[in-house]
Scaffold this active site. Structure first.
Site, PDB file in Angstrom:
ATOM      1  N   TYR A   1       1.086  -1.481  -0.062  1.00  0.00           N
ATOM      2  CA  TYR A   1      -0.070   0.190   0.312  1.00  0.00           C
ATOM      3  C   TYR A   1       1.338   1.154  -0.026  1.00  0.00           C
ATOM      4  O   TYR A   1       0.729   2.173  -0.099  1.00  0.00           O
ATOM      5  CB  TYR A   1      -1.208  -0.240   1.310  1.00  0.00           C
ATOM      6  CG  TYR A   1      -1.984  -0.833   1.570  1.00  0.00           C
ATOM      7  CD1 TYR A   1      -1.936  -2.053   0.095  1.00  0.00           C
ATOM      8  CD2 TYR A   1      -2.177  -1.392   2.904  1.00  0.00           C
ATOM      9  CE1 TYR A   1      -3.119  -3.081   0.334  1.00  0.00           C
ATOM     10  CE2 TYR A   1      -3.455  -2.498   2.960  1.00  0.00           C
ATOM     11  CZ  TYR A   1      -4.081  -3.137   1.829  1.00  0.00           C
ATOM     12  OH  TYR A   1      -4.530  -4.272   2.223  1.00  0.00           O
TER      13      TYR A   1
ATOM     14  N   HIS B   1       0.638 -11.205   2.488  1.00  0.00           N
ATOM     15  CA  HIS B   1      -0.322 -10.819   1.388  1.00  0.00           C
ATOM     16  C   HIS B   1      -1.502 -11.504   0.657  1.00  0.00           C
ATOM     17  O   HIS B   1      -2.566 -11.867   0.654  1.00  0.00           O
ATOM     18  CB  HIS B   1       0.466  -9.477   0.848  1.00  0.00           C
ATOM     19  CG  HIS B   1      -0.755  -8.783   0.215  1.00  0.00           C
ATOM     20  ND1 HIS B   1      -0.379  -7.568   0.379  1.00  0.00           N
ATOM     21  CD2 HIS B   1      -2.087  -8.508   0.494  1.00  0.00           C
ATOM     22  CE1 HIS B   1      -1.482  -6.435   0.539  1.00  0.00           C
ATOM     23  NE2 HIS B   1      -2.375  -7.071   0.812  1.00  0.00           N
TER      24      HIS B   1
HETATM   25  N1  LIG Z   1      -5.225  -8.689   2.593  1.00  0.00           N
HETATM   26  C1  LIG Z   1      -6.147  -8.191   1.107  1.00  0.00           C
HETATM   27  O1  LIG Z   1      -5.715  -8.678   0.470  1.00  0.00           O
HETATM   28  C2  LIG Z   1      -6.593  -6.930   1.170  1.00  0.00           C
HETATM   29  C3  LIG Z   1      -7.780  -6.875  -0.318  1.00  0.00           C
HETATM   30  C4  LIG Z   1      -8.748  -5.583   0.022  1.00  0.00           C
HETATM   31  C5  LIG Z   1      -8.457  -5.286   1.127  1.00  0.00           C
HETATM   32  N2  LIG Z   1      -7.163  -5.111   2.237  1.00  0.00           N
HETATM   33  C6  LIG Z   1      -7.928  -4.579   3.518  1.00  0.00           C
HETATM   34  O2  LIG Z   1      -9.191  -3.853   4.099  1.00  0.00           O
HETATM   35  C7  LIG Z   1      -9.527  -2.608   3.624  1.00  0.00           C
HETATM   36  C8  LIG Z   1     -10.921  -2.392   3.881  1.00  0.00           C
HETATM   37  O3  LIG Z   1     -11.458  -2.994   2.485  1.00  0.00           O
HETATM   38  P1  LIG Z   1     -11.100  -1.835   1.103  1.00  0.00           P
HETATM   39  O4  LIG Z   1     -10.826  -0.209   1.640  1.00  0.00           O
HETATM   40  O5  LIG Z   1     -11.037  -2.433  -0.329  1.00  0.00           O
HETATM   41  O6  LIG Z   1     -13.010  -1.596   1.472  1.00  0.00           O
HETATM   42  P2  LIG Z   1     -14.032  -1.341   1.988  1.00  0.00           P
HETATM   43  O7  LIG Z   1     -14.054  -1.757   3.342  1.00  0.00           O
HETATM   44  O8  LIG Z   1     -15.322  -2.557   2.245  1.00  0.00           O
HETATM   45  O9  LIG Z   1     -15.336   0.102   1.334  1.00  0.00           O
HETATM   46  C9  LIG Z   1     -14.212   0.978   1.525  1.00  0.00           C
HETATM   47  C10 LIG Z   1     -15.046   2.175   1.052  1.00  0.00           C
HETATM   48  O10 LIG Z   1     -16.115   2.429   1.860  1.00  0.00           O
HETATM   49  C11 LIG Z   1     -16.112   3.811   1.720  1.00  0.00           C
HETATM   50  N3  LIG Z   1     -17.135   3.676   3.170  1.00  0.00           N
HETATM   51  C12 LIG Z   1     -16.315   3.306   4.463  1.00  0.00           C
HETATM   52  N4  LIG Z   1     -17.386   3.742   5.626  1.00  0.00           N
HETATM   53  C13 LIG Z   1     -18.895   3.637   4.854  1.00  0.00           C
HETATM   54  C14 LIG Z   1     -20.573   4.508   6.036  1.00  0.00           C
HETATM   55  N5  LIG Z   1     -20.439   3.955   7.269  1.00  0.00           N
HETATM   56  N6  LIG Z   1     -20.991   4.869   4.349  1.00  0.00           N
HETATM   57  C15 LIG Z   1     -20.456   4.689   2.868  1.00  0.00           C
HETATM   58  N7  LIG Z   1     -19.429   4.799   2.959  1.00  0.00           N
HETATM   59  C16 LIG Z   1     -18.355   3.865   3.672  1.00  0.00           C
HETATM   60  C17 LIG Z   1     -15.254   4.096   1.874  1.00  0.00           C
HETATM   61  O11 LIG Z   1     -15.290   5.648   1.180  1.00  0.00           O
HETATM   62  P3  LIG Z   1     -14.868   6.490   2.690  1.00  0.00           P
HETATM   63  O12 LIG Z   1     -13.223   6.508   2.734  1.00  0.00           O
HETATM   64  O13 LIG Z   1     -14.609   8.369   2.197  1.00  0.00           O
HETATM   65  O14 LIG Z   1     -15.832   7.146   3.656  1.00  0.00           O
HETATM   66  C18 LIG Z   1     -15.120   3.555   1.044  1.00  0.00           C
HETATM   67  O15 LIG Z   1     -14.601   4.181  -0.407  1.00  0.00           O
HETATM   68  C19 LIG Z   1      -8.148  -2.035   3.319  1.00  0.00           C
HETATM   69  O16 LIG Z   1      -8.126  -0.413   3.350  1.00  0.00           O
HETATM   70  C20 LIG Z   1      -7.029  -2.999   3.518  1.00  0.00           C
HETATM   71  O17 LIG Z   1      -6.832  -2.833   4.838  1.00  0.00           O
HETATM   72  C21 LIG Z   1      -6.539  -6.358   2.671  1.00  0.00           C
END
Ligand SMILES: NC(=O)c1ccc[n+]([C@@H]2O[C@H](COP(=O)([O-])OP(=O)(O)OC[C@H]3O[C@@H](n4cnc5c(N)ncnc54)[C@H](OP(=O)(O)O)[C@@H]3O)[C@@H](O)[C@H]2O)c1
Length: 280
Positions: free
Chosen positions: A52, A110
């Site tokens: 990241y 990862h």
């Molecule tokens: N290990 C892996 O392979 C892997 C893969 C993918 C992700 N990850 C980890 O998982 C974390 C979370 O997944 P993600 O970032 O892909 O997606 P997510 O957490 O499912 O969704 C994030 C999105 O939702 C929005 N959001 C958050 N809270 C909200 C609410 N209460 N109401 C409306 N919209 C909301 C955010 O916008 P705003 O920021 O504008 O609020 C952002 O656009 C990542 O950040 C990362 O740390 C790990």
């Protein structure tokens, strides 16, 4: 204002809050401000990764916060290109330098990258880094049962946690059962399917109205009641607060079932099946 998030204990004794902050795309000054806001609000678990390119941002937010380091749980992840033993050791050291921390609480592989087939030696590097005090707890992401079986057979050490794609459209029932049998904690990545848009459906709206909660809160409560740690990402202080305000209500069995039934076999966000998908 400090909100208290319940904790769970991993198979090696480390405690983790059941909700953490996802930090993918949180970088630079704006990223530091967003992470600081989350810590001030009560978040104690921060999820980052070497790939990241924001370990420095996370470390800076930690240094600027008044919360003692020992109360925080900071995660990073080893990229696929560094899975050879020596490269993995160097990458873990580099992760620590980038964040300017003394240690990570949690360090994860990862992706298994099974075609490359180096994840067992990467795991040995994590085992050793834990012995050297660089990491408190070691785990994996996106590992299928067959990958975890190999880690156990070849090193005798089982992960404390497996961070997997988990959301209402991909509920990972079988994988979660396997984790339970092995005492491995489940952590949900993209708990909202990476954005809120796809979650605006009648089933979730109806349950949300019944509880006077928002759809994201219903979804995070579902993760919590499944027994999974979730790491929703939000850059907005208001949404960060919304996302941890889920401990004053509960979903009944019917509601849990209605959400779990939204799952589809092709429900992955980007078709990243760890049996074949590789990330470097
Ligand atoms: N290990 C892996 O392979 C892997 C893969 C993918 C992700 N990850 C980890 O998982 C974390 C979370 O997944 P993600 O970032 O892909 O997606 P997510 O957490 O499912 O969704 C994030 C999105 O939702 C929005 N959001 C958050 N809270 C909200 C609410 N209460 N109401 C409306 N919209 C909301 C955010 O916008 P705003 O920021 O504008 O609020 C952002 O656009 C990542 O950040 C990362 O740390 C790990």
């Amino acid at each position: 204002m400090r909100n208290s998030i319940p904790e769970m204990t991993l198979n090696d004794g480390l405690t983790l809050p059941v909700i953490g902050l996802g930090t993918y795309k949180l970088k630079g000054n704006e990223g530091v401000a967003a992470i600081q806001s989350a810590i001030d609000m009560g978040y104690r678990l921060l999820d980052s990764a070497y790939n990241y390119e924001n370990e420095g941002t996370v470390g800076e937010a930690v240094r600027r916060s008044s919360v003692p380091r020992s109360e925080l749980r900071i995660t990073s992840k080893l990229p696929g290109r560094y899975q050879e033993y020596d490269k993995a050791v160097t990458a873990i050291q580099e992760s620590i330098y980038r964040a300017n921390l003394d240690y990570y609480d949690l360090y994860l592989i990862h992706w298994p990258n099974p075609i490359q087939d180096k994840y067992v030696e990467a795991w040995q590097a994590l085992i050793d880094a834990k012995k050297w005090g660089l990491i408190r707890s070691i785990g994996v992401c996106n590992f299928l049962p067959e990958h975890i079986e190999r880690l156990e057979q070849e090193t005798g050490v089982i992960p404390s946690i497996n961070q997997i794609e988990l959301h209402p459209f991909f509920n990972q029932e079988e994988q979660r059962k396997y984790h339970e049998e092995k005492s491995i904690a489940t952590e949900s990545w993209s708990p909202f399917t990476r954005g809120f848009k796809d979650l605006q459906i009648d089933t979730l709206q109806t349950i949300a109205e019944r509880h006077s909660k928002s759809i994201p809160q219903i979804v995070l409560r579902w993760h919590y009641q499944l027994g999974a740690i979730s790491i929703p990402k939000s850059a907005s202080p208001a949404r960060q607060l919304e996302n941890i305000s889920i401990f004053d209500f509960s979903l009944n069995e019917t509601e849990m079932g209605m959400i779990s039934q939204l799952t589809r076999t092709d429900g992955r966000i980007a078709n990243q099946d760890p049996a074949v998908y590789e990330e470097f």
